[in-house]
Scaffold this active site. Structure first.
Site, PDB file in Angstrom:
ATOM      1  N   ASP A 420     -10.522  -1.701   7.318  1.00  0.00           N
ATOM      2  CA  ASP A 420      -9.898  -0.397   7.573  1.00  0.00           C
ATOM      3  C   ASP A 420     -10.966   0.700   7.589  1.00  0.00           C
ATOM      4  O   ASP A 420     -10.772   1.780   7.028  1.00  0.00           O
ATOM      5  CB  ASP A 420      -8.847  -0.094   6.506  1.00  0.00           C
ATOM      6  CG  ASP A 420      -7.911   1.032   6.932  1.00  0.00           C
ATOM      7  OD1 ASP A 420      -7.747   1.256   8.146  1.00  0.00           O
ATOM      8  OD2 ASP A 420      -7.334   1.694   6.043  1.00  0.00           O
ATOM      9  N   LEU A 421     -12.057   0.459   8.260  1.00  0.00           N
ATOM     10  CA  LEU A 421     -13.222   1.341   8.180  1.00  0.00           C
ATOM     11  C   LEU A 421     -13.158   2.433   9.254  1.00  0.00           C
ATOM     12  O   LEU A 421     -14.059   2.578  10.083  1.00  0.00           O
ATOM     13  CB  LEU A 421     -14.508   0.518   8.310  1.00  0.00           C
ATOM     14  CG  LEU A 421     -15.804   1.172   7.820  1.00  0.00           C
ATOM     15  CD1 LEU A 421     -15.664   1.622   6.379  1.00  0.00           C
ATOM     16  CD2 LEU A 421     -16.964   0.201   7.968  1.00  0.00           C
ATOM     17  N   PHE A 459     -10.500   0.668  -0.376  1.00  0.00           N
ATOM     18  CA  PHE A 459     -10.521  -0.785  -0.189  1.00  0.00           C
ATOM     19  C   PHE A 459      -9.111  -1.378  -0.245  1.00  0.00           C
ATOM     20  O   PHE A 459      -8.921  -2.532  -0.620  1.00  0.00           O
ATOM     21  CB  PHE A 459     -11.412  -1.419  -1.250  1.00  0.00           C
ATOM     22  CG  PHE A 459     -12.734  -0.707  -1.393  1.00  0.00           C
ATOM     23  CD1 PHE A 459     -13.609  -0.630  -0.325  1.00  0.00           C
ATOM     24  CD2 PHE A 459     -13.079  -0.074  -2.583  1.00  0.00           C
ATOM     25  CE1 PHE A 459     -14.813   0.046  -0.441  1.00  0.00           C
ATOM     26  CE2 PHE A 459     -14.285   0.601  -2.709  1.00  0.00           C
ATOM     27  CZ  PHE A 459     -15.158   0.661  -1.638  1.00  0.00           C
TER      28      PHE A 459
END
Length: 571
Positions: A420-421, A459
């Site tokens: 999910d960056l 995260f």
């Protein structure tokens, strides 16, 4: 059809056949295939009526050795006038006599297996009485509110070959006289988390009975094992170093004056505040109220994120992971469980931020009085990439090399994938450091930063292998994540991840890290607020194209795009 004869009793058909083919020894007969007893008798004696003669009289036909059948009413038989060998009559074998005293076959194992399966299918599918008890033999056992993760996996994988005893990592044992009075109405609760250590304490004699093991998974309220029952909230408190939840004022006052707190961001599951030199991410859990239209996270989900954050802390250069070191993942300074309403200072900070940015989240006063939260206290990493203004192309390259190196180190140490960056999860600041040191598989890497420092946060969707367990979020349970608008870079990256993983999110797929590197290249090409040339843009596009050939961030580190930014040497 009978044969026709002349006045002298001569068979006319025989004469016609004899005159047309004096030397022919083969005859063709078109007839219905009807077995005749007398024709079988003729076969048995091997007699041929007469050479070059075929009788068409009923009951006097010759049986032929080879027949070609069609689906019509007529069969074609072709054969020489040679007696056919008698076909042996197949006799049924007489049944074998059972010896006296031989015991009947034993189906106890099969019976135990199906009894085991039926018992737990009943547990999942049958209506639930109000007393919520199991009757096992003559013992009433109170069922706790959660079913263990091990049993849940078995219930949802009944079509597989693994039996419950195998999943429990015990011998194949039998269960006798189990009557289930309590079952879940729809699906078993997500966790009946009886202590697995309890199984190890059971004696060898008792371990021969799977029913005994299940009963000792804290099923009885009178059983001393109830005190040992695994509770995710208690475990979360333990990891956070607490015996009971704190209040917001107690936590925040450790880092700043309450009146100086300010909100700096928000997400679907929480709010972000600045408290002195730290950032506090506040996430509600275990409540019945929807949060921003979403179901609140459970304690076990928060526990996984907490453990993942602490595991990444190990990459900061302690004695545990000296062969893989990375300063880029945000450092978690403290973790606290809080309950109760937001502090007045936090509500004021929330409302001030709402006036400027028009919050999409629900007002915090809507939470129940006994709502619980987890507070992640982390270092201040700066502004997110979405709002940060890059100065030049070198800073863009510095961002890419730091993120790539961080993902490569985490891949090598923990099979880490961020998943999910997006540009809201990368923080940037200018702290005056010219270089940063990374260690990748024992090799020291000195990276040029051009005084820009990147930090990776959030995260929630990440996957990691701690060596003891694999922590991940099953994104297949959130199909809406993959239904974003077409052409949107972030939504397209989620869909590409789904293709790479084939919707199996527990496995290791480091290619997902490469997909997010390509996403970042697209974002840097879209951002117009920093100086770059057309040549710089071509380099970015060429780098993105070469990323297609890499299977992990670790492989991407050697790309020519980083050749003048990384200096490697042995540690």
């Amino acid at each position: 059809m009978s044969s026709r004869t002349g006045e002298n009793g001569v068979d006319l058909w025989s004469q016609i056949i004899a005159t047309e083919s004096d030397d022919q020894e083969t005859a063709i007969v078109y007839r219905r295939k009807t077995p005749q007893k007398e024709s079988q008798q003729t076969e048995k004696h091997g007699s041929c009526i007469q050479k070059n003669r075929v009788s068409l009289a009923p009951g006097k036909r010759v049986s032929w050795n080879r027949s070609l059948f069609t689906r019509g009413r007529t069969s074609i038989a072709v054969a020489a006038c040679v007696p056919e060998k008698e076909k042996p009559i197949r006799k049924n074998k007489p049944p074998l006599a059972r010896a006296k005293g031989v015991p009947p076959q034993n189906y106890e194992k099969e019976h135990a297996y199906f009894q085991e399966v039926d018992a737990f299918e009943l547990l999942e599918e049958s209506p639930s009485p109000q007393n919520k008890t199991w009757v096992m033999g003559t013992k009433n056992c109170v069922l706790p509110s959660h079913i263990s993760t091990v049993l849940k996996k078995w219930l949802h994988n009944r079509t597989g070959t693994a039996s419950l005893s195998k999943i429990l990592e015990t011998p194949e044992l039998s269960v006798h006289n189990v009557v289930l009075d309590f079952c879940s109405q729809n699906k078993c609760s997500s966790s009946f988390i009886g202590s697995t250590n309890r199984i190890e304490e059971i004696g060898e004699k008792d371990s021969q009975d799977l029913g005994f093991k299940i009963r000792n998974l804290s099923l009885s309220s009178q059983d001393s094992a109830l005190d040992e029952q695994w509770d995710p909230l208690l475990e979360l408190l333990k990891v956070c170093g607490q015996s009971s939840p704190s209040t917001f004022s107690d936590v925040i006052s450790e880092y700043c004056d309450l009146q100086s707190i300010a909100k700096v961001g928000e997400g679907t599951y929480g709010e972000v505040f600045i408290a002195g030199g730290t950032v506090c991410k506040v996430v509600p859990f275990n409540g019945d109220l929807l949060v921003n239209g979403e179901i609140q996270k459970k304690a076990e989900e928060l526990l996984e994120e907490v453990m993942l954050s602490l595991t990444l802390n190990e990459l900061r250069g302690n004695n545990t992971h000296i062969h893989n070191v990375c300063p880029t993942f945000i450092q978690t300074l403290s973790l606290r469980v809080c309950d109760g309403a937001y502090d007045d200072a936090m509500i004021r900070a929330w409302e001030e931020w709402d006036k400027k940015h028009f919050s999409e989240n629900d007002h915090p006063t809507e939470f129940a009085e006994k709502q619980r939260f987890v507070v992640f206290v982390q270092e201040h990493g700066g502004q997110d990439l979405e709002s940060f203004v890059l100065l030049n192309f070198n800073e863009a390259r510095s961002l890419l090399v730091q993120v790539t190196m961080a993902l490569a180190v985490a891949e090598a140490a923990f099979e880490f994938e961020h998943r999910d960056l997006h540009w809201g999860n990368i923080l940037l600041s200018r702290k005056g450091s010219e270089t940063l040191q990374f260690i990748l598989d024992g090799k020291k890497m000195i990276v040029k930063t051009y005084r820009l420092v990147a930090s990776i946060i959030d995260f929630t969707l990440s996957r990691i292998n701690t060596g003891e367990s694999i922590l991940f979020l099953d994104l297949s349970l959130d199909p809406g994540l993959f239904e974003g608008p077409k052409g949107d870079k972030q939504s397209e990256t989620y869909r590409k991840m789904k293709q790479v993983t084939e919707d199996c999110w527990e496995g290791s797929f480091p290619k997902t890290n490469v997909l997010w590197l390509q996403y970042l290249v697209d974002i840097l090409l879209q951002k117009k607020d920093y100086d770059r040339t057309s040549r710089d843009e071509r380099e970015l596009r060429s780098f993105k194209k070469r990323l297609n050939g890499y299977k992990s961030a670790k492989e991407s580190v050697v790309d020519p795009f980083f050749s003048d930014l990384i200096a490697a040497s042995d540690v």
